[in-house]
Design an enzyme around this catalytic site. Structure first.
Site, PDB file in Angstrom:
ATOM      1  CD  GLU A  96      -2.789  -1.168  -0.062  1.00 35.48           C
ATOM      2  OE1 GLU A  96      -3.215  -0.131  -0.566  1.00 35.48           O
ATOM      3  OE2 GLU A  96      -2.989  -2.297  -0.570  1.00 35.48           O
ATOM      4  CG  ASN A  98      -8.585   1.596   0.229  1.00 34.00           C
ATOM      5  OD1 ASN A  98      -8.548   2.573  -0.518  1.00 34.00           O
ATOM      6  ND2 ASN A  98      -8.321   0.369  -0.183  1.00 34.00           N
ATOM      7  CD1 TRP A 155     -13.734  10.694 -13.986  1.00 33.55           C
ATOM      8  CD2 TRP A 155     -12.323  11.622 -12.528  1.00 33.55           C
ATOM      9  NE1 TRP A 155     -12.688  11.234 -14.703  1.00 33.55           N
ATOM     10  CE2 TRP A 155     -11.806  11.807 -13.831  1.00 33.55           C
ATOM     11  CE3 TRP A 155     -11.600  12.129 -11.455  1.00 33.55           C
ATOM     12  CZ2 TRP A 155     -10.596  12.476 -14.083  1.00 33.55           C
ATOM     13  CZ3 TRP A 155     -10.411  12.795 -11.699  1.00 33.55           C
ATOM     14  CH2 TRP A 155      -9.922  12.968 -13.002  1.00 33.55           C
TER      15      TRP A 155
END
Ligand code: FAD
Length: 465
Positions: free
Chosen positions: A275, A344, A362
């Site tokens: 990550e 997340n 978006w």
């Protein structure tokens, strides 16, 4: 205060003493004076949230205390926009007879323009600027493919990143030593923090955040699974501090080494490390495409099928106000409003819901997230939204659309998370909680769904193909 060999260190999104290459290098050269410029209007132009601005100012206060213990003063000044930074810094350099300004690079367009202007003005005045890449573990140009081009696929980037990382030992820069100065000689004006945020949830101060990392480390062993479950604290919640630099990615990686000790193979297979590499990946993408991405242009040019009408506005309002009628999406949006942070898995579900199922651009969601997230970070937010909407580099294929009902069943099976955030649904069993029947909604005063999932998915697939 005039001293020989005084260095000016400009703090920005790197509000820490440890692992701060600019601060460390300056302290090796001579005495240090630190400066922080709060660009009040610019932060608003960048849609930064109250929460992030509040946390950051508290972090500046804590940083000043920590610096003062080393007899390093921190001058705090307000400017309106970035354009005022070069002159403000030059004035300070002249006032304290500093020949050099040290700082860590930032990568979005306006920050790059500002820093180049600072460098130019300093050069014109026979002063130096010395820059570092303190926000990244590896230098931007280090991870390149065989043709010396940036990677476009995360897995290949990660492989090359790990190779480079293993080849060069990555120590953490120590904090500077105490200076022999009388702080009283330098006036440090008060820092007033006008921003409201949940300071009961989010602490500031480097020591507290380092302790937070330590506390999280035992969770690394279960992270690969726990990170997807919003009802438990399976992730580190360090993102707000990584965003403003109270802690660095390198320090986090140092923590992974501490946790696994000599088991080197496990370190490199660690999911949390992956990550952190995603974070680096999005930063690298920004560095290579900063003009385009900072103007919110898609990474991949595609025909855009978003609605641009009243329906889009209605759906966007329902999404923002947690009134979509899909419990997991509404709980996610309320988590953001209540805490300034969103899990997340929920960021992915709610972003795809808005963009692919509601067909809302978006960029509307990207801006809204930025306006509310305490960890709002241009590279990761833009990267996350472009990933979800299939316009980004190495994003999900257009046909991958998370179903908010099955995601809810899978990652919040008993509805524990939903019920905590939406207590009006507390009485529902694990069948009803993910998508209540109409009569149940009516009884509980919970809104009807704003879209029909099946037909929205079909429409999306035909438009986005
Ligand atoms: C639509 C969308 C918007 C996002 N916006 C932001 C944002 O503004 N700021 C932000 O920091 N992250 C953002 N992310 C990435 C991710 O959701 C958060 O970093 C994570 O939820 C933070 O929680 P944590 O610190 O507990 O993460 P952990 O799971 O503990 O991960 C550790 C750190 O790794 C980094 N990281 C983890 N996942 C990602 C990822 N997918 N992309 C980039 N870095 C990652 C973060 O710095 C994080 O703090 C976004 C993701 C999506 C899908």
């Amino acid at each position: 205060m005039t001293m020989n060999n005084t260095q000016l260190v400009w703090f920005r999104q790197d509000l820490r003493l440890e692992d701060n290459p600019a601060l460390y290098a300056a302290s090796q050269k001579g005495h240090v004076i630190a400066v922080y410029l709060e660009a009040t209007k610019q932060h608003q132009l960048h849609h930064e949230s109250q929460a992030k601005m509040g946390l950051r100012l508290d972090a500046v206060k804590a940083l000043r205390q920590a610096l003062n213990k080393l007899s390093i003063p921190l001058i705090y000044q307000e400017v309106s926009v970035f354009d005022e930074s070069p002159q403000a810094l030059l004035n300070l350099a002249n006032q304290f007879s500093c020949k050099s300004l040290y700082f860590n690079n930032e990568y979005p367009l306006n920050e790059v323009i500002r820093d180049n202007k600072v460098e130019k003005l300093f050069n014109e005045n026979n002063l130096h600027t010395i820059r570092f890449d303190g926000d990244l573990v590896l230098k931007p140009s280090k991870v390149r493919n065989l043709k010396d081009k940036p990677y476009k696929v995360f897995s290949a980037y990660k492989k090359a990143w790990l190779q480079e990382f293993k080849a060069i030992p990555q120590g953490v820069y120590p904090k500077p030593k105490k200076q022999l100065w009388d702080l009283a000689e330098c006036e440090q004006n008060d820092i007033v923090n006008p921003y409201n945020y949940r300071d009961d949830l989010w602490q500031s101060g480097e020591k507290n955040i380092n302790a937070k990392l330590k506390q999280f480390l035992p969770n690394l062993f279960g992270y690969a699974e726990d990170r997807n479950i919003p009802s438990i604290q399976g992730t580190s919640c360090l993102s707000p501090y990584l965003a403003i630099g109270t802690i660095s990615a390198r320090q986090c990686i140092q923590g992974i080494f501490d946790a696994y000790q000599t088991d080197i193979e496990k370190i490199y297979q660690d999911t949390w490390l992956s990550e952190l590499i995603w974070r680096e990946f999005y930063r690298q993408i920004l560095i290579d495409n900063y003009k385009r991405l900072s103007k919110h242009q898609p990474y991949k040019q595609k025909s855009e099928s978003w609605l641009n009408n009243d329906i889009a506005i209605e759906r966007f309002e329902a999404w923002k106000n947690a009134q979509t009628g899909f419990p997991i999406v509404d709980a996610a949006m309320l988590q953001l409003k209540q805490t300034g942070w969103m899990h997340n898995r929920l960021r992915m579900i709610s972003a795809m819901f808005l963009n692919k199922l509601c067909l809302v651009d978006w960029r509307w969601g990207e801006k809204y997230f930025m306006q509310h997230l305490i960890d709002g970070d241009f590279a990761s937010n833009n990267g996350g939204w472009q990933w979800c909407s299939s316009t980004g580099v190495d994003s999900v294929p257009y046909f991958r659309i998370m179903n908010p009902i099955t995601q809810s069943k899978r990652f919040d099976p008993t509805g524990e998370f939903i019920k905590k955030i939406l207590p009006q649904l507390e009485s529902l069993d694990s069948k009803q909680i993910h998508f209540p029947d109409n009569h149940v909604r009516k009884t509980l005063g919970y809104p009807e769904p704003i879209i029909d999932y099946k037909s929205a998915r079909e429409t999306a697939l035909s438009l986005l193909a």
